[in-house]
Design a protein around this motif. Structure first.
Motif, PDB file in Angstrom:
ATOM      1  N   VAL A 260     -46.483  16.193  41.954  1.00 16.30           N
ATOM      2  CA  VAL A 260     -47.755  16.654  42.506  1.00 16.30           C
ATOM      3  C   VAL A 260     -47.950  15.951  43.838  1.00 16.30           C
ATOM      4  O   VAL A 260     -47.761  14.736  43.942  1.00 16.30           O
ATOM      5  CB  VAL A 260     -48.929  16.313  41.564  1.00 16.30           C
ATOM      6  CG1 VAL A 260     -50.245  16.770  42.171  1.00 16.30           C
ATOM      7  CG2 VAL A 260     -48.734  16.942  40.199  1.00 16.30           C
ATOM      8  N   LYS A 261     -48.319  16.731  44.853  1.00 19.71           N
ATOM      9  CA  LYS A 261     -48.546  16.129  46.171  1.00 19.71           C
ATOM     10  C   LYS A 261     -49.978  15.630  46.274  1.00 19.71           C
ATOM     11  O   LYS A 261     -50.859  16.075  45.559  1.00 19.71           O
ATOM     12  CB  LYS A 261     -48.299  17.173  47.261  1.00 19.71           C
ATOM     13  CG  LYS A 261     -46.854  17.611  47.361  1.00 19.71           C
ATOM     14  CD  LYS A 261     -46.660  18.452  48.613  1.00 19.71           C
ATOM     15  CE  LYS A 261     -45.274  19.051  48.657  1.00 19.71           C
ATOM     16  NZ  LYS A 261     -45.177  20.257  47.799  1.00 19.71           N
ATOM     17  N   LYS A 262     -50.169  14.714  47.209  1.00 24.73           N
ATOM     18  CA  LYS A 262     -51.508  14.153  47.406  1.00 24.73           C
ATOM     19  C   LYS A 262     -52.479  15.278  47.785  1.00 24.73           C
ATOM     20  O   LYS A 262     -52.191  16.095  48.649  1.00 24.73           O
ATOM     21  CB  LYS A 262     -51.450  13.113  48.525  1.00 24.73           C
ATOM     22  CG  LYS A 262     -52.677  12.255  48.605  1.00 24.73           C
ATOM     23  CD  LYS A 262     -52.418  11.050  49.516  1.00 24.73           C
ATOM     24  CE  LYS A 262     -53.646  10.171  49.595  1.00 24.73           C
ATOM     25  NZ  LYS A 262     -54.842  10.884  50.079  1.00 24.73           N
ATOM     26  N   GLY A 263     -53.622  15.297  47.085  1.00 25.30           N
ATOM     27  CA  GLY A 263     -54.658  16.284  47.383  1.00 25.30           C
ATOM     28  C   GLY A 263     -54.424  17.637  46.750  1.00 25.30           C
ATOM     29  O   GLY A 263     -55.279  18.524  46.838  1.00 25.30           O
ATOM     30  N   GLU A 264     -53.289  17.803  46.101  1.00 25.23           N
ATOM     31  CA  GLU A 264     -52.977  19.099  45.498  1.00 25.23           C
ATOM     32  C   GLU A 264     -53.793  19.324  44.231  1.00 25.23           C
ATOM     33  O   GLU A 264     -54.103  18.379  43.510  1.00 25.23           O
ATOM     34  CB  GLU A 264     -51.479  19.135  45.158  1.00 25.23           C
ATOM     35  CG  GLU A 264     -50.908  20.530  45.055  1.00 25.23           C
ATOM     36  CD  GLU A 264     -49.406  20.520  44.748  1.00 25.23           C
ATOM     37  OE1 GLU A 264     -48.814  21.594  44.766  1.00 25.23           O
ATOM     38  OE2 GLU A 264     -48.844  19.428  44.487  1.00 25.23           O
ATOM     39  N   LYS A 265     -54.172  20.579  43.984  1.00 24.11           N
ATOM     40  CA  LYS A 265     -54.856  20.940  42.727  1.00 24.11           C
ATOM     41  C   LYS A 265     -53.869  21.745  41.895  1.00 24.11           C
ATOM     42  O   LYS A 265     -53.489  22.856  42.294  1.00 24.11           O
ATOM     43  CB  LYS A 265     -56.099  21.801  42.983  1.00 24.11           C
ATOM     44  CG  LYS A 265     -56.857  21.509  44.274  1.00 24.11           C
ATOM     45  CD  LYS A 265     -57.574  20.179  44.259  1.00 24.11           C
ATOM     46  CE  LYS A 265     -58.297  19.955  45.589  1.00 24.11           C
ATOM     47  NZ  LYS A 265     -58.572  18.539  45.859  1.00 24.11           N
ATOM     48  N   VAL A 266     -53.452  21.171  40.795  1.00 25.22           N
ATOM     49  CA  VAL A 266     -52.423  21.805  39.979  1.00 25.22           C
ATOM     50  C   VAL A 266     -52.977  22.123  38.593  1.00 25.22           C
ATOM     51  O   VAL A 266     -53.573  21.261  37.950  1.00 25.22           O
ATOM     52  CB  VAL A 266     -51.186  20.889  39.831  1.00 25.22           C
ATOM     53  CG1 VAL A 266     -50.128  21.525  38.935  1.00 25.22           C
ATOM     54  CG2 VAL A 266     -50.607  20.578  41.203  1.00 25.22           C
ATOM     55  N   SER A 267     -52.792  23.354  38.146  1.00 30.57           N
ATOM     56  CA  SER A 267     -53.166  23.714  36.783  1.00 30.57           C
ATOM     57  C   SER A 267     -51.926  23.769  35.915  1.00 30.57           C
ATOM     58  O   SER A 267     -50.876  24.235  36.361  1.00 30.57           O
ATOM     59  CB  SER A 267     -53.856  25.075  36.750  1.00 30.57           C
ATOM     60  OG  SER A 267     -55.124  24.979  37.324  1.00 30.57           O
ATOM     61  N   ILE A 268     -52.064  23.278  34.695  1.00 33.32           N
ATOM     62  CA  ILE A 268     -50.970  23.331  33.737  1.00 33.32           C
ATOM     63  C   ILE A 268     -51.399  24.254  32.607  1.00 33.32           C
ATOM     64  O   ILE A 268     -52.440  24.036  31.976  1.00 33.32           O
ATOM     65  CB  ILE A 268     -50.653  21.928  33.180  1.00 33.32           C
ATOM     66  CG1 ILE A 268     -50.234  21.000  34.319  1.00 33.32           C
ATOM     67  CG2 ILE A 268     -49.565  22.005  32.130  1.00 33.32           C
ATOM     68  CD1 ILE A 268     -49.985  19.571  33.881  1.00 33.32           C
ATOM     69  N   ILE A 269     -50.625  25.311  32.405  1.00 35.65           N
ATOM     70  CA  ILE A 269     -50.927  26.231  31.319  1.00 35.65           C
ATOM     71  C   ILE A 269     -49.731  26.284  30.382  1.00 35.65           C
ATOM     72  O   ILE A 269     -48.643  25.797  30.722  1.00 35.65           O
ATOM     73  CB  ILE A 269     -51.255  27.648  31.847  1.00 35.65           C
ATOM     74  CG1 ILE A 269     -50.057  28.215  32.622  1.00 35.65           C
ATOM     75  CG2 ILE A 269     -52.492  27.621  32.738  1.00 35.65           C
ATOM     76  CD1 ILE A 269     -50.189  29.682  32.971  1.00 35.65           C
ATOM     77  N   GLY A 270     -49.949  26.858  29.211  1.00 34.28           N
ATOM     78  CA  GLY A 270     -48.835  26.972  28.274  1.00 34.28           C
ATOM     79  C   GLY A 270     -49.335  26.962  26.855  1.00 34.28           C
ATOM     80  O   GLY A 270     -50.482  26.601  26.599  1.00 34.28           O
ATOM     81  N   PRO A 271     -48.473  27.339  25.920  1.00 41.93           N
ATOM     82  CA  PRO A 271     -48.874  27.373  24.517  1.00 41.93           C
ATOM     83  C   PRO A 271     -49.179  25.965  24.006  1.00 41.93           C
ATOM     84  O   PRO A 271     -48.709  24.980  24.580  1.00 41.93           O
ATOM     85  CB  PRO A 271     -47.652  27.960  23.792  1.00 41.93           C
ATOM     86  CG  PRO A 271     -46.513  27.776  24.717  1.00 41.93           C
ATOM     87  CD  PRO A 271     -47.069  27.755  26.101  1.00 41.93           C
ATOM     88  N   SER A 272     -49.966  25.876  22.918  1.00 44.58           N
ATOM     89  CA  SER A 272     -50.269  24.546  22.392  1.00 44.58           C
ATOM     90  C   SER A 272     -48.992  23.928  21.839  1.00 44.58           C
ATOM     91  O   SER A 272     -48.120  24.624  21.337  1.00 44.58           O
ATOM     92  CB  SER A 272     -51.358  24.609  21.324  1.00 44.58           C
ATOM     93  OG  SER A 272     -51.083  25.639  20.427  1.00 44.58           O
ATOM     94  N   GLY A 273     -48.882  22.609  21.976  1.00 47.80           N
ATOM     95  CA  GLY A 273     -47.667  21.923  21.549  1.00 47.80           C
ATOM     96  C   GLY A 273     -46.577  21.932  22.604  1.00 47.80           C
ATOM     97  O   GLY A 273     -45.472  21.457  22.367  1.00 47.80           O
ATOM     98  N   SER A 274     -46.899  22.452  23.798  1.00 44.18           N
ATOM     99  CA  SER A 274     -45.855  22.521  24.823  1.00 44.18           C
ATOM    100  C   SER A 274     -45.781  21.234  25.630  1.00 44.18           C
ATOM    101  O   SER A 274     -44.939  21.106  26.503  1.00 44.18           O
ATOM    102  CB  SER A 274     -46.135  23.704  25.752  1.00 44.18           C
ATOM    103  OG  SER A 274     -47.399  23.550  26.357  1.00 44.18           O
ATOM    104  N   GLY A 275     -46.673  20.275  25.340  1.00 41.46           N
ATOM    105  CA  GLY A 275     -46.616  18.996  26.037  1.00 41.46           C
ATOM    106  C   GLY A 275     -47.547  18.885  27.231  1.00 41.46           C
ATOM    107  O   GLY A 275     -47.486  17.912  27.968  1.00 41.46           O
ATOM    108  N   LYS A 276     -48.440  19.872  27.397  1.00 41.95           N
ATOM    109  CA  LYS A 276     -49.341  19.852  28.564  1.00 41.95           C
ATOM    110  C   LYS A 276     -50.237  18.620  28.562  1.00 41.95           C
ATOM    111  O   LYS A 276     -50.288  17.881  29.537  1.00 41.95           O
ATOM    112  CB  LYS A 276     -50.285  21.070  28.591  1.00 41.95           C
ATOM    113  CG  LYS A 276     -49.669  22.382  28.257  1.00 41.95           C
ATOM    114  CD  LYS A 276     -50.686  23.508  28.349  1.00 41.95           C
ATOM    115  CE  LYS A 276     -51.784  23.488  27.310  1.00 41.95           C
ATOM    116  NZ  LYS A 276     -51.425  23.876  25.973  1.00 41.95           N
ATOM    117  N   SER A 277     -50.948  18.424  27.457  1.00 39.55           N
ATOM    118  CA  SER A 277     -51.885  17.293  27.405  1.00 39.55           C
ATOM    119  C   SER A 277     -51.139  15.971  27.459  1.00 39.55           C
ATOM    120  O   SER A 277     -51.655  14.987  27.999  1.00 39.55           O
ATOM    121  CB  SER A 277     -52.716  17.348  26.125  1.00 39.55           C
ATOM    122  OG  SER A 277     -53.660  18.386  26.206  1.00 39.55           O
ATOM    123  N   THR A 278     -49.941  15.946  26.888  1.00 32.09           N
ATOM    124  CA  THR A 278     -49.154  14.705  26.884  1.00 32.09           C
ATOM    125  C   THR A 278     -48.889  14.224  28.306  1.00 32.09           C
ATOM    126  O   THR A 278     -48.903  13.019  28.566  1.00 32.09           O
ATOM    127  CB  THR A 278     -47.834  14.931  26.130  1.00 32.09           C
ATOM    128  OG1 THR A 278     -48.142  15.463  24.846  1.00 32.09           O
ATOM    129  CG2 THR A 278     -47.066  13.647  25.979  1.00 32.09           C
TER     130      THR A 278
END
Lengths: 259, 230
Positions: free
Chosen positions: A29-47
């Motif tokens: 992730v670059k400085k100042g960037e807004k990144v969304s993480i999507i995906g099925p549950s259990g895919s490691g997003k929250s981790t």
């Protein structure tokens, strides 16, 4: 936005027992960037967020935040050794987190929730912290709720306090872990509005794990689709949402957008 | 005559009235021993709970062994030990202090479990939020976790308060003049045990009922979400 990544995952592995949640994940992730993480549950997003907030350690690879390894320290001989609590404390000052379940302190007033850490950790005077706390409440539209306790507020209001509390520590990077998933549908909008306003007006680096596809599309510079502990596909929101390259992404988007 | 107060054996009622002030002196000792023992149990139990929660086994293990020992040996043995054995090592405490200490130590093993359960009942998210905000471990414990744990532990602690009160008569074996011991002495000297022992039973009932009511009031008064911090 500079080109230097402020967050870098280098072949990061995370396991819970036999289950591999992150499988040699590479992610920047670059400085100042807004990144969304999507995906099925259990895919490691929250981790990913929980590792960054130092709530979960890692089993392999290196995570770098602001150019410094997060879960490691440089030993005198230049090799990387597991980080001490002192190092983690120092690194944590760059990050703030907004939780799915808000995790406000139920026995503290709204204002005290926001001022506790700035006074105790940043060493602000009570007066200073209070003034800044009130400004932040103004920002999230809750200036008149300062003396209430969390249980006296709606879920949406509580989450906005959660955002103010995270901002009070002046992080460079703000992590949102499914910030609207625990909310009644009619309360989602007020929280997304605040997050959208932050994204627009501040040069904070923002990482957002969400199921709100429309919002992710509006607010992000980049969207990452996570699947089985890796990034399956990433790109600008208009590309990823309208014309994904991967069949798996297409399936996922179809499934969630149909709802 | 006891404590300089004479008794009147002319009739049952006159006897009861005349020994009441004597029993009340004994009751005051019982209350003092209860309160002191309870505070020792609260303070030492918290220390055990904190030590047992320590991540280092070298700290948590000895604490677990000591509390297990305190819980699994009779109070009377601990009392005798403190009273008769400690002086051999040059530590001589007044009988009352020895008694309160024995009560407090034994019950600290129980209260430490109450603390542990109360602390573990605080949501995991509270620890995570405190960590994310970089609050220190000590500050998190005293200002985030403990204020939320206390309302959950008050009822159980109240039960132990009443238990301690009911264990105070054991202190008579190391010469403490608590209420039951006073009643026994009156009985020995007047050959009337019925009146003083009945009165002790009644006074005990009053004390335990008052203590229980106090605990319930405190329980109702404390907000369930924790001790409020402005």
């Amino acid at each position: 936005m500079s080109d230097e990544p402020i967050i870098k995952f280098d072949k990061v592995v995370k396991r819970f027992g036999d289950l591999t949640v992150l499988n040699e994940l590479d992610f920047e992730v670059k400085k100042g960037e807004k990144v969304s993480i999507i995906g099925p549950s259990g895919s490691g997003k929250s981790t990913v967020l929980r590792i960054l907030m130092t709530l979960e350690d890692i089993n392999g690879g290196v995570v770098t935040v602001g150019g410094e390894p997060l879960w490691h320290e440089k030993a005198p001989d230049g090799s990387l050794v597991p980080a001490s609590e002192t190092h983690l404390r120092k690194m944590r000052t760059q990050l703030g987190m907004v939780f799915q379940q808000f995790n406000l302190f139920p026995h503290m007033t709204v204002l005290r929730n926001i001022t506790e850490a700035p006074v105790q950790v940043l060493g602000l005077s009570k007066q200073e912290a209070k003034q800044r706390g009130e400004e932040l409440l103004e920002l999230v539209g809750l200036a008149d709720q300062a003396q209430k306790y969390p249980h006296q507020l709606s879920g949406g209001q509580q989450q906005r306090v959660g955002i103010a509390r995270a901002l009070a520590m002046r992080p460079n990077i703000l992590l949102f872990d499914e910030p609207t998933s625990a909310l009644d549908p009619e309360l989602v909008g007020e929280v997304l509005n605040v997050i959208g306003k932050l994204a627009e007006e501040h040069d904070l680096t923002m990482l957002l794990v969400t199921h709100e596809m429309r919002f992710a599309r509006e607010v992000s510079d980049r969207v990452c689709f996570f699947d089985q502990g890796r990034i399956r596909e990433e790109g600008a929101p208009e590309d990823l949402f309208t014309d994904p390259n991967e069949e798996r992404t297409r399936e996922f988007l179809q499934a969630v957008l149909d709802n | 005559m006891l404590f300089g107060i004479a008794w009147d054996t002319s009739s049952g009622w006159a006897f009861a009235v005349s020994i009441l002030p004597i029993l009340l002196i004994g009751m005051w000792v019982t209350i003092q021993a209860t309160v002191l023992g309870f505070f020792i149990a609260l303070a030492v139990g918290l220390v055990w709970a904190a030590l047992k929660a320590a991540p280092l086994k070298i700290i948590s293990w000895p604490a677990a062994v000591v509390t297990e020992f305190l819980r699994d040996t009779p109070l009377l043995i601990q009392l005798f030990f403190l009273y008769y054995v400690l002086p051999e090592f040059g530590i001589t405490l007044p009988a009352f202090m020895t008694g309160a200490l024995a009560l407090g130590l034994q019950y600290s093993a129980y209260t430490s479990e109450v603390y542990r359960a109360g602390i573990e009942a605080v949501a995991k998210g509270q620890h995570e939020a405190a960590r994310a905000l970089n609050l220190s471990g000590g500050r998190t414990f005293t200002h985030i976790i403990l204020p939320q744990a206390i309302p959950r532990i008050v009822p159980a602690m109240g039960n132990y308060l009443v238990s301690i009160m009911k264990d105070v008569p054991l202190l008579s074996v190391v010469t403490v003049l608590e209420m039951l011991n006073v009643a026994r002495i009156i009985g020995d000297r007047t050959f009337n045990y019925l009146v003083p022992l009945s009165m002790v039973g009644a006074l005990y009932l009053i004390m335990t009922l008052v203590a229980s009511a106090g605990v319930r009031l405190l329980d109702n008064w404390l907000p369930k979400q924790g001790i409020p911090l402005k």
